[in-house]
Design an enzyme around this catalytic site. Sequence first.
Site, mmCIF file in Angstrom:
data_model
loop_
_atom_site.group_PDB
_atom_site.id
_atom_site.type_symbol
_atom_site.label_atom_id
_atom_site.label_comp_id
_atom_site.label_asym_id
_atom_site.label_seq_id
_atom_site.Cartn_x
_atom_site.Cartn_y
_atom_site.Cartn_z
ATOM 1 N N HIS A 1 0.939 -1.384 -0.099
ATOM 2 C CA HIS A 1 0.162 -0.134 0.085
ATOM 3 C C HIS A 1 0.613 0.974 0.425
ATOM 4 O O HIS A 1 2.093 1.404 0.729
ATOM 5 C CB HIS A 1 -0.738 0.242 0.819
ATOM 6 C CG HIS A 1 -1.683 1.626 1.664
ATOM 7 N ND1 HIS A 1 -2.063 1.264 2.597
ATOM 8 C CD2 HIS A 1 -2.354 1.741 0.559
ATOM 9 C CE1 HIS A 1 -2.868 2.770 2.529
ATOM 10 N NE2 HIS A 1 -3.159 2.620 1.249
ATOM 11 N N ASP B 1 7.065 5.939 -21.262
ATOM 12 C CA ASP B 1 6.835 5.525 -22.675
ATOM 13 C C ASP B 1 7.754 5.012 -23.472
ATOM 14 O O ASP B 1 9.211 5.157 -22.475
ATOM 15 C CB ASP B 1 5.978 7.206 -23.520
ATOM 16 C CG ASP B 1 7.410 8.179 -23.276
ATOM 17 O OD1 ASP B 1 8.273 7.957 -22.824
ATOM 18 O OD2 ASP B 1 6.213 9.228 -22.757
ATOM 19 N N ARG C 1 8.146 18.214 -15.794
ATOM 20 C CA ARG C 1 9.034 16.796 -15.560
ATOM 21 C C ARG C 1 9.859 16.332 -14.931
ATOM 22 O O ARG C 1 10.620 15.149 -15.016
ATOM 23 C CB ARG C 1 9.512 17.553 -17.321
ATOM 24 C CG ARG C 1 10.650 16.106 -17.766
ATOM 25 C CD ARG C 1 11.045 16.521 -19.062
ATOM 26 N NE ARG C 1 11.921 17.985 -19.115
ATOM 27 C CZ ARG C 1 12.818 17.503 -19.698
ATOM 28 N NH1 ARG C 1 13.089 17.055 -20.810
ATOM 29 N NH2 ARG C 1 14.244 18.487 -19.317
ATOM 30 N N TYR D 1 4.885 12.112 -23.956
ATOM 31 C CA TYR D 1 3.516 12.746 -22.440
ATOM 32 C C TYR D 1 3.102 11.601 -22.094
ATOM 33 O O TYR D 1 1.215 11.354 -21.773
ATOM 34 C CB TYR D 1 3.093 13.880 -22.381
ATOM 35 C CG TYR D 1 3.775 15.734 -22.410
ATOM 36 C CD1 TYR D 1 4.595 15.462 -21.577
ATOM 37 C CD2 TYR D 1 4.175 15.119 -24.050
ATOM 38 C CE1 TYR D 1 5.735 16.977 -22.036
ATOM 39 C CE2 TYR D 1 4.811 16.698 -24.248
ATOM 40 C CZ TYR D 1 5.432 16.787 -23.261
ATOM 41 O OH TYR D 1 5.796 18.430 -23.222
ATOM 42 N N ASN E 1 4.067 9.173 -19.666
ATOM 43 C CA ASN E 1 4.382 8.689 -18.471
ATOM 44 C C ASN E 1 3.308 8.559 -17.632
ATOM 45 O O ASN E 1 2.821 9.380 -17.515
ATOM 46 C CB ASN E 1 5.803 9.750 -18.302
ATOM 47 C CG ASN E 1 6.895 9.444 -19.157
ATOM 48 O OD1 ASN E 1 7.188 8.325 -20.095
ATOM 49 N ND2 ASN E 1 7.011 10.248 -19.841
#
Length: 142
Positions: free
Chosen positions: A22, A30, A109, A131, A133
């Site tokens: 947890h 990507d 980023r 983008y 990710n």
Amino acid sequence: MLKGLPSLLSPDLLKVLREMGHGDEIVLADSNFPAASHAARLVRADGVDGASLLDAILQVLPLDRFVERPAVLMAVVAGDRYRPTIWPRYKALLRKHETAFADFELMERHAFYDRARRAYAIVATGETARYANLILKKGVIG
């Protein structure tokens, strides 16, 4: 092969998902993401697109319901006018599997890179969309 498990979940990825506890986080990276240089644990999923892998993972991984935003995207870099086409697909899959899912956290980023370094694992996908990710925070069952 096992019954009831998506075939996109490799033995290595299933092991990682099962080991996570947890609050642990996993990155779906990507094909442009520096996965190998950032990962404490690296799982390869070359040739697998991000949305298909997300759909498979969400069939077995509960998201953390104790945080407001258990899914994090890398924000578009300031000045880049690109609009990520994969984000609506990711959102639809998250809502399909997690009905309480509201929206993503967006992270700059370099802050995303720092957070990815602390993740339990990074999955290097074959996703070519920019983008694409995504960080997922694991929750509990029950």
